[in-house]
Design an enzyme around this catalytic site. Structure first.
Site, PDB file in Angstrom:
ATOM      1  N   CYS A  73      41.990   8.236  61.608  1.00 23.10           N
ATOM      2  CA  CYS A  73      42.209   9.383  60.464  1.00 23.10           C
ATOM      3  C   CYS A  73      40.578   9.731  60.298  1.00 23.10           C
ATOM      4  O   CYS A  73      39.937  10.090  61.059  1.00 23.10           O
ATOM      5  CB  CYS A  73      42.904   9.114  59.573  1.00 23.10           C
ATOM      6  SG  CYS A  73      43.513  10.723  58.586  1.00 23.10           S
TER       7      CYS A  73
ATOM      8  N   HIS B 280      47.907   7.642  61.970  1.00 29.21           N
ATOM      9  CA  HIS B 280      47.838   6.434  61.329  1.00 29.21           C
ATOM     10  C   HIS B 280      48.865   5.385  62.309  1.00 29.21           C
ATOM     11  O   HIS B 280      50.121   5.105  61.575  1.00 29.21           O
ATOM     12  CB  HIS B 280      48.200   6.662  59.799  1.00 29.21           C
ATOM     13  CG  HIS B 280      47.403   7.258  59.024  1.00 29.21           C
ATOM     14  ND1 HIS B 280      46.257   6.479  58.420  1.00 29.21           N
ATOM     15  CD2 HIS B 280      47.120   8.268  58.668  1.00 29.21           C
ATOM     16  CE1 HIS B 280      45.613   7.371  57.760  1.00 29.21           C
ATOM     17  NE2 HIS B 280      46.156   8.551  57.883  1.00 29.21           N
TER      18      HIS B 280
ATOM     19  N   GLU C 254      48.922   2.308  62.378  1.00 24.25           N
ATOM     20  CA  GLU C 254      49.231   1.262  61.572  1.00 24.25           C
ATOM     21  C   GLU C 254      50.549   1.429  61.061  1.00 24.25           C
ATOM     22  O   GLU C 254      51.251   0.375  60.908  1.00 24.25           O
ATOM     23  CB  GLU C 254      48.182   0.813  60.518  1.00 24.25           C
ATOM     24  CG  GLU C 254      48.033   1.832  59.283  1.00 24.25           C
ATOM     25  CD  GLU C 254      47.133   3.021  59.576  1.00 24.25           C
ATOM     26  OE1 GLU C 254      46.755   3.566  58.807  1.00 24.25           O
ATOM     27  OE2 GLU C 254      46.775   3.390  60.779  1.00 24.25           O
TER      28      GLU C 254
END
Length: 229
Positions: free
Chosen positions: A76, A202, A204
């Site tokens: 990001c 993102h 993750e």
């Protein structure tokens, strides 16, 4: 950054390796001390974030990773700052920046999403949720995902300014992931670098202990290879 930490652990499990994280306060990093700060790392990850604190230190970290062939993953804001760093030190736009962080820049390589220009009340205007991305078939990212069409979760208001696409690609950066309509840059790579990937998303948020995310798996594998060298 708990999701990022856990995702690195997941990638470690997949590689049968222990991932040791060195936390670095970006407010303390400069071009002059980066070599000392990162002398003992095998990879550099710049995560997402908001605000102007520590931005120049993050840019210095990205520059060090790029110039010294250290595996790099930008998430990001981390991806956006890799665009800023590249525009400044490779393309030559010395004051390149994100308008989020410097509205007076003459080279706004990161700008507001087109549908938010002129919007004064920014409440609830983040680009949130899962969005599709189309990967270039000759990219590392395609190799990692194993498919051309992916979906990743997003949380951002700014994006790569399309006016600078040609300047970036003419100087060696590849825009390897685009929105389905080709309008939004989702992922970037530097082909001349051993492993340099940035994503607007993102990833993750989609990693699991028994299913490490492809980007984190690739990053940790690249860090292990770098360490062995």
């Amino acid at each position: 950054y708990i999701s990022v930490v856990e995702s690195l652990k997941h990638a470690g499990y997949a590689a049968n390796a222990s991932v040791n994280i060195k936390w670095v306060d970006s407010e303390t990093v400069t071009d002059e001390n980066a070599a000392e700060v990162f002398s003992d790392v095998s990879g550099i990850l710049v995560p997402g974030g908001f605000g102007s604190r520590g931005i120049e230190g993050k840019i210095s970290a990205i520059r060090y990773a790029r110039e010294n062939n250290i595996p790099f993953l930008g998430l990001c804001l981390g991806m956006q700052l890799s665009i800023v760093e590249f525009a400044r030190h490779v393309v030559g736009f010395r004051d390149a920046h994100s308008v989020e962080l410097n509205s007076a820049t003459t080279h706004p390589v990161i700008s507001l999403m087109a549908d938010q220009e002129g919007v004064d009340n920014i409440g609830g205007t983040l680009r949130l949720g899962s969005y599709p991305c189309v990967l270039s078939k000759d990219s590392k990212s395609y190799e990692l995902y194993g498919t051309e069409y992916i979906h990743e979760r997003h949380r951002h208001r700014y994006e790569v300014n399309n006016d600078y696409r040609k300047a970036l690609t003419d100087n060696g950066m590849e825009l390897v992931g685009l929105s389905h309509d080709g309008h939004i840059v989702e992922m970037i790579e530097i082909p001349d670098h051993p492993w340099f990937i940035g994503t607007q998303a993102h990833p993750e948020f989609k990693s699991r202990p028994n299913k490490a995310h492809p980007l984190f798996k690739g990053f940790v594998a690249a860090a292990l290879a770098h360490e062995e060298q």
